[in-house]
Design a protein around this motif. Structure first.
Motif, PDB file in Angstrom:
ATOM      1  N   PHE A 103      24.154  -8.861 -19.772  1.00 36.19           N
ATOM      2  CA  PHE A 103      22.736  -9.195 -19.780  1.00 36.19           C
ATOM      3  C   PHE A 103      22.117  -8.746 -21.089  1.00 36.19           C
ATOM      4  N   ILE A 104      20.918  -9.255 -21.325  1.00 39.26           N
ATOM      5  CA  ILE A 104      20.143  -8.854 -22.493  1.00 39.26           C
ATOM      6  C   ILE A 104      18.682  -8.774 -22.076  1.00 39.26           C
ATOM      7  N   GLU A 105      18.001  -7.792 -22.612  1.00 39.20           N
ATOM      8  CA  GLU A 105      16.565  -7.643 -22.364  1.00 39.20           C
ATOM      9  C   GLU A 105      15.853  -7.661 -23.705  1.00 39.20           C
ATOM     10  N   LEU A 106      14.753  -8.395 -23.774  1.00 38.71           N
ATOM     11  CA  LEU A 106      13.984  -8.542 -25.004  1.00 38.71           C
ATOM     12  C   LEU A 106      12.499  -8.343 -24.726  1.00 38.71           C
ATOM     13  N   LYS A 107      11.803  -7.856 -25.718  1.00 36.23           N
ATOM     14  CA  LYS A 107      10.340  -7.757 -25.649  1.00 36.23           C
ATOM     15  C   LYS A 107       9.694  -8.963 -26.318  1.00 36.23           C
ATOM     16  N   SER A 108      10.434  -9.614 -27.209  1.00 32.50           N
ATOM     17  CA  SER A 108       9.911 -10.804 -27.875  1.00 32.50           C
ATOM     18  C   SER A 108      11.043 -11.797 -28.061  1.00 32.50           C
ATOM     19  N   GLU A 109      10.670 -13.062 -28.074  1.00 39.74           N
ATOM     20  CA  GLU A 109      11.637 -14.147 -28.258  1.00 39.74           C
ATOM     21  C   GLU A 109      10.835 -15.349 -28.719  1.00 39.74           C
ATOM     22  N   HIS A 110      11.347 -16.062 -29.687  1.00 39.02           N
ATOM     23  CA  HIS A 110      10.651 -17.162 -30.352  1.00 39.02           C
ATOM     24  C   HIS A 110       9.997 -18.137 -29.379  1.00 39.02           C
ATOM     25  N   TYR A 111      10.765 -18.710 -28.467  1.00 37.00           N
ATOM     26  CA  TYR A 111      10.234 -19.744 -27.581  1.00 37.00           C
ATOM     27  C   TYR A 111       9.212 -19.201 -26.600  1.00 37.00           C
ATOM     28  N   SER A 112       9.497 -18.087 -25.967  1.00 36.76           N
ATOM     29  CA  SER A 112       8.567 -17.588 -24.949  1.00 36.76           C
ATOM     30  C   SER A 112       7.228 -17.182 -25.556  1.00 36.76           C
ATOM     31  N   MET A 113       7.263 -16.559 -26.722  1.00 38.91           N
ATOM     32  CA  MET A 113       6.011 -16.154 -27.367  1.00 38.91           C
ATOM     33  C   MET A 113       5.208 -17.378 -27.819  1.00 38.91           C
ATOM     34  N   ALA A 114       5.890 -18.356 -28.409  1.00 35.68           N
ATOM     35  CA  ALA A 114       5.195 -19.560 -28.859  1.00 35.68           C
ATOM     36  C   ALA A 114       4.681 -20.375 -27.674  1.00 35.68           C
TER      37      ALA A 114
END
Length: 175
Positions: A103-114
């Protein structure tokens, strides 16, 4: 930060692993993804959105890793993290991606933020909008571990577009 590929003035292109590197704006990417999603009543678009990113990530990293035969798994993972950041997709840490999945956890990601900025939150969305990142991670994991393309699939558990404060993507061996 690591440099990837080289700039070819005669082609006016940056080349990584034999492929031109093209980065579009977040608006272009989100509008294109939304257009593809809008035809989902007629065809299953999920594989199109995920598999296209999976194939290119797998191909590019397989070529890179063949050129660096002495790289171990950790150095390969670091190259994947650096490239993702270099391209402006966000910041990832992939220590939890193993040959069996992870798994991976992110606080930011290109598509979701845009997407959130353009369309707002939609708590009724299915798994979120991070199809590109899901495919990228599947292909990169396959290349890191020398596993055949198409072995992995992904499921997005959390997304900023659903009102979550982080993104979680599970990578697993498909059927």
């Amino acid at each position: 930060m690591r440099t990837f590929g080289s700039y070819h003035k005669d082609r006016n292109a940056y080349i990584f692993a034999g492929e031109p590197l093209t980065i579009h704006t977040d608006f272009y990417n989100c509008f294109l993804q939304k257009a593809v999603e809008d035809i989902s009543q007629y065809i299953d678009v999920r594989p199109i959105l995920i598999n296209s990113a999976q194939e290119i990530a797998y191909t590019q990293f397989t070529i890179l890793f063949k050129g660096e035969r002495n790289w171990g798994i950790e150095k390969r993972k670091k190259a994947v993290e650096d490239y993702y950041s270099f391209c402006g997709y966000g910041k990832i840490n992939v220590p939890n991606l193993q040959a069996k999945g992870g798994f991976i956890e992110l606080k930011s990601e290109h598509y979701s933020m845009a997407w959130k900025r353009i369309y707002g939150e939609n708590s009724g969305r299915g798994e979120g909008v991070c199809y590109f990142t899901m495919g990228f991670l599947c292909g990169a994991t396959e290349a890191i571990h020398g596993i055949a393309l198409g072995t992995f699939d992904a499921k997005q558990i959390r997304c900023l577009t659903k009102g979550d404060d982080s993104i979680r993507i599970n990578i697993f061996r498909g059927l």
